[in-house]
Write an enzyme that holds these catalytic residues in place. Structure first.
Site, PDB file in Angstrom:
ATOM      1  N   LYS A   1       0.852  -1.194   0.000  1.00 13.47           N
ATOM      2  CA  LYS A   1       0.000   0.000   0.000  1.00 13.47           C
ATOM      3  C   LYS A   1       0.888   1.244   0.000  1.00 13.47           C
ATOM      4  CE  LYS A   1      -3.966   1.883   2.651  1.00 13.47           C
ATOM      5  NZ  LYS A   1      -4.847   1.666   3.823  1.00 13.47           N
TER       6      LYS A   1
ATOM      7  N   SER B   1      -9.985   1.468   2.945  1.00 13.96           N
ATOM      8  CA  SER B   1      -9.111   2.290   2.138  1.00 13.96           C
ATOM      9  C   SER B   1      -8.045   1.506   1.360  1.00 13.96           C
ATOM     10  CB  SER B   1      -8.389   3.296   3.039  1.00 13.96           C
ATOM     11  OG  SER B   1      -7.499   2.638   3.918  1.00 13.96           O
TER      12      SER B   1
ATOM     13  N   SER C   1     -10.111  -0.985   7.079  1.00 16.20           N
ATOM     14  CA  SER C   1      -9.503  -0.740   5.766  1.00 16.20           C
ATOM     15  C   SER C   1      -8.752  -1.905   5.159  1.00 16.20           C
ATOM     16  CB  SER C   1      -8.563   0.470   5.842  1.00 16.20           C
ATOM     17  OG  SER C   1      -9.303   1.660   5.816  1.00 16.20           O
TER      18      SER C   1
END
Lengths: 484, 479
Positions: A77, A152, A176
């Site tokens: 990420k 997210s 997330s």
């Protein structure tokens, strides 16, 4: 592109495959599907091939252990700082930021021999549940390109689901990792708060943020967790606890395991197909010897408001450093310091980030602190206590991961509050700091994945993984692949 | 109307650690801008603070030094505000639960001892500094130097117990003495290691409620605190006398103009939005650590002064001078251990030694004359081997050359002449050569004694024992 870490490590060590070949295959796959999926912000092809060369050299060297992820293509990420590779947090304010250091998670991945293929898209500063708040990329759900991948960590979930990397790393502040894992039909694990170091992970809400793996199988998730977990002197909040071999107990079954079913989680508004799939999953575990216990987590209905006070308060402070003075975007129209601050932050942050900074600033303000932040901290203690009480009578808690499957792109962007409710089932375990996993437990009639959440006791990822693995081995959901 | 000023000081002292409060960067002063920085003190994304244990121990020591309760649990908090020298956009400090609670120290003003309460001591990190204008590559721009960012400070907050500018100065000095004594801070005020803010209000004598206060920022000398506070008291009284009201505000002391000027009013004040620092765990101290540091606490200046008066029978003035600096007190005690005449040693240390050190701007820690050498010299003077006057010359040479007293005396033949026979011959000669003066002396002009002694000293090149000379002269002139 569905092979597991174990299968790939076997091929790599036997010489049937080199890491360079494997990595090239994944880079090709990225080229092939990325235009449709949009999981990456930055693809680091050259660096990946170099790492693969090192991994291949290690396989052939008698002195070097290849490491638990030796030669395996991994996505990260874009919230984790990578030395020399731009790290944006999907924000314009950091669009060209190149950190001079690795986050501890990235350091550990490298030490484990992982080949990092790129930096994955996300909601800006991890604020969102659909990845639509990214300023730099549009990620789509591989199961239905009209739908969001969740958020997210939507890029991390979509990349694994689309076969663009074997496993990936995301972060979970209020869901997330778990919610996008559910949306994309893969495994996503949020470890105990403090299990994985936060050093070098750009902070959204420091007391909640936790890194964890995405994978196609529970076993792969366990392997990756083992590689990234552990105490870190650079993170005072990381737990100084031994890291067990999470794969060792995966096959121990669920005979006698007490599964708590909290009544507060099976509520109106939950999609009937989701509820049915989750209930069926519980029945399956029962058939494998688990015992079902009805429990209550009485403060669950405060979790949304508590979360949005604590998380935004911390965010308002954590994001103050993006001021245009030292690095990142600077908008200077020659109007002086205050103008530079305002113009930089106005241009650099997206609407959701601004909304949360304002909310957080408000709840910490003089005269409001006691009513909001202090009260929320107190309620958080009650939520933690709920879990402690529950774990006196059960070993894991099972709930849906999200109330609905992946929703359509643009469906909820106009209604932030509706979007916030996507995380309604994941927030309380984040507030309590306990570990939780999402695994696929079915598909809707529209062929959209459904996620099952298994929440464990503090530091007891092993039982969470064992329960998940038992379920996974008895089902075939995880073997399904999104058609692209 | 008579007014009574009410004041409290907030003193910031930089802790004497090698590394910063939350990272491993050096705290040394004066390096090239931004060379003592790392991702943590630069506030780069994702980095986290790690608490410096050495700094914690120094803060605990300070707590013991002011006789305060050291809190077993204290909490770091974030103080949020935007400023270019504050890299994270917040300062890590302590707010609701500081490391040290209520304590006090004693100060002395005009011979009176007064107790000043201390509300709390908390730990915090310093900010960097801004450099503007001339000498920079762009004179219209501001530059940021973050070498100082994240250096450890303690803030010592006093109760509103201070009533006069002299007390303010004495309090600041007393706290300074303690931190320097204990090695908690180097106390260097020019480098910003020790500075204070003063909260000031005035009220009519007899009134219980406090008046509206103003806060004076960044005062960095004992003189400035006195001047600034005096100015501000007068300003407030004038304002009230003229029918005005005091505005709660932050003011800055302009030492060049000798005035205080408004910086910002209450309405413009920051809302710091304090909240517990989520990146650091609560600071939990072991009872054993707190106790160990209490046991290790060295003697404080006030206690040492009292002991010097008691143990060495020194006048309070001497004791005060000798204990003002720990190194000087140590030097004195090492010397007295070898030469028991405490007052004589005090006279040499305060007189000759401090005079020469001050003249050359040297420090006692340099020890140009060792305690052993000084003790030997004092012993020689006391024993009459050399005169006091010769002793001073010998001391100067010891100071410059590092040689021992006996060596110098021997090499230069400075041994005092106490031999009566030798001196008698010299005196006879002087009396014969100055028969007029002898007549006048015998006629009652006894003050001429000085003249004869002078002549005798001249003739012996200062080596004549003055006591013996005096006696001989008196015998011969009166005989």
């Amino acid at each position: 592109m569905t092979e597991t870490i174990k299968e790939l490590l076997h091929k790599l060590s036997s010489g049937a495959l080199t890491s360079v070949e494997l990595t090239s295959n994944y880079l090709d796959r990225i080229k092939e599907v990325e235009e449709r999926v949009g999981a990456f912000i930055t693809v680091t092809g050259e660096e990946a091939i170099n790492s693969a060369l090192v991994a291949d050299a290690n396989v052939n060297s008698p002195d070097d252990e290849p490491g638990p992820l030796g030669g395996i293509p991994v996505g990260v990420k874009d919230i984790f700082c990578t030395d020399g590779v731009r790290t944006t947090c999907a924000s314009k304010i950091l669009e060209n930021f190149i950190p001079p250091y690795d986050s501890t998670v990235v350091t550990k991945l490298k030490e484990a021999g992982a080949v990092i293929v790129g930096k994955l898209n996300m909601d800006e500063f991890a604020m969102g549940s659909s990845s639509e708040n990214s300023a730099l990329a549009d990620t789509r759900n591989p199961w239905d390109l009209e739908r969001v991948p969740g958020g997210s960590s939507g890029g991390s979930a979509a990349a694994v689901a689309a076969g663009e990397c074997v496993v990936s790393i995301g972060t979970d502040t209020g869901g997330s990792i778990r919610q996008p894992a559910a949306c994309c039909g893969i495994v996503g694990l949020k470890p105990t708060y403090g299990r994985v170091s936060r050093f070098g992970m750009m902070a959204f809400a420091s007391s909640l943020d936790q890194a964890g793996p995405f994978a196609r199988t529970v076993e792969d998730a366990a392997i990756v967790l083992g590689a990234i977990a552990g105490h870190d002197e650079k993170d005072s909040t990381s737990l100084d606890e031994p890291v067990p071999d999470f794969t060792a107990t995966l096959n121990d079954g669920v005979e006698g395991l007490r599964i708590g079913i909290p009544k507060e989680f099976f509520i109106e508004g939950i999609d009937p197909e989701v509820e049915a799939a989750v209930r069926a999953a519980i029945d399956l575990l029962k058939s494998k010897g688990a015992v079902v216990v009805d429990i209550s987590l009485p403060h669950t209905h405060y979790s949304v408001s508590t979360y949005y006070i604590v998380a935004t308060a911390e965010a308002s402070s954590n994001l103050a450093r993006y001021d245009g003075v030292k690095y990142g975007l600077r908008v200077d129209n020659g109007g002086g310091l205050m103008d530079m601050y305002r113009d930089t932050r106005e241009a650099g942050f997206g609407a959701e980030v601004k909304r949360r900074i304002m909310l957080g600033t408000y709840v910490l303000s003089s005269g409001y602190y006691d009513a909001y932040y202090r009260k929320a901290s107190q309620v958080r203690t009650l939520i933690k206590r709920d879990f402690a009480e529950a774990y006196k009578v059960c070993d894991v808690i099972i709930t849906p991961t999200a109330p609905t499957p992946a929703f359509k792109i643009g469906e909820k962007t106009a209604e932030p509050l509706t979007m916030y409710l996507s995380d309604i089932f994941t927030l309380s375990s984040s507030l309590a700091g306990v570990p939780a996993i999402s695994i696929p437990c079915g598909f809707t009639k529209e062929n959209l994945p459904i996620g099952l959440q298994i929440i464990g006791h503090h530091l007891d990822e092993a039982t969470v993984l064992r329960t998940a693995h038992t379920y996974e081995q008895a089902t075939e959901w995880h073997t399904r692949v999104a058609e692209l | 109307m008579q007014y009574e000023p009410v004041m409290g000081l907030e003193i910031h002292a930089q802790l004497n650690t090698n590394t910063k409060l939350f990272c491993g960067c050096s705290t040394e002063f004066g390096a090239e801008p931004n060379t003592q920085t790392c991702p943590v003190c630069l506030g780069l994304p994702g980095v986290l603070p790690v608490l410096n244990k050495e700094a914690v121990e120094l803060a605990i020591q300070m707590g013991h030094a002011i006789d305060a309760e050291v809190n077993k649990t204290s909490i770091f908090a974030r103080k949020n505000f935007f400023y270019p020298d504050l890299p994270k956009g917040y300062q890590i400090t302590q707010y609701e639960e500081p490391i040290v609670g209520l304590g006090h120290i004693e100060i002395e003003v005009g011979g009176e001892t007064k107790r000043i309460g201390i509300t709390r001591i908390h730990m915090e990190e310093d900010a960097g500094k801004l450099i503007h204008g001339a000498g920079m590559e762009d004179a219209s721009a501001s530059f940021v130097d973050l070498n100082r960012a994240c250096t450890p400070l303690i803030e010592i907050v006093s109760e509103p117990d201070i009533r006069t500018p002299e007390e303010a100065s004495a309090y600041m000095k007393a706290v300074h003495d303690i931190v320097v004594y204990l090695g908690i801070s180097d106390g260097n005020m020019e480098e910003g290691s020790f500075r204070c803010d003063a909260n000031i209000s005035v009220r009519p004598v007899g009134q219980k409620e406090f008046g509206t206060r103003t806060e004076l920022k960044n005062i960095n000398s004992f003189k400035f605190v006195k001047d600034a506070v005096r100015y501000e008291i007068e300003r407030q009284i004038d304002e009230i006398e003229d029918g005005g009201t005091i505005v709660q505000e932050t003011r800055l002391w302009d030492s060049a103009k000798g005035v205080t000027v408004s910086m910002r009013t209450k309405e413009e004040a920051h809302d710091y939005r304090y909240f517990p620092e989520p990146d650091l765990l609560p600071l939990v101290l072991e009872e054993a650590t707190i106790e160990r540091l209490k046991d290790e606490l060295p003697e404080l200046p006030a206690a040492k002064k009292a002991r010097f008066i008691e143990e060495y029978s020194l006048p309070p003035y001497d004791a005060g001078v000798l204990t003002a600096e720990r190194a000087l007190a140590d030097y004195y005690e090492e010397t007295v251990a070898l030469e028991k005449d405490a007052k004589a040693v005090s006279n040499w240390v305060m007189g000759e030694l401090l005079r020469l050190l001050n003249e050359e701007g040297r420090k006692i820690t340099d020890r140009p004359v060792t305690p052993e050498s000084l003790a030997a010299l004092v012993t020689m003077v006391k024993g009459g081997e050399i005169s006091n006057k010769i002793g001073k010359e010998v001391f100067e040479e010891m100071y410059k050359s590092g040689k021992a007293a006996a060596e110098i005396v021997k090499a230069r033949g400075l041994t005092q002449i106490s031999d009566t026979g030798e001196l008698e011959g010299i005196i006879d000669g002087i009396l014969a050569a100055n028969s007029d003066e002898v007549e006048r002396f015998r006629g009652g002009e006894t003050k001429l004694m000085g003249f004869f002694v002078g002549q005798a000293m001249k003739a012996t090149k200062g080596q004549g024992n003055p006591k013996v000379l005096n006696q001989l002269l008196r015998d011969k002139l009166n005989g």
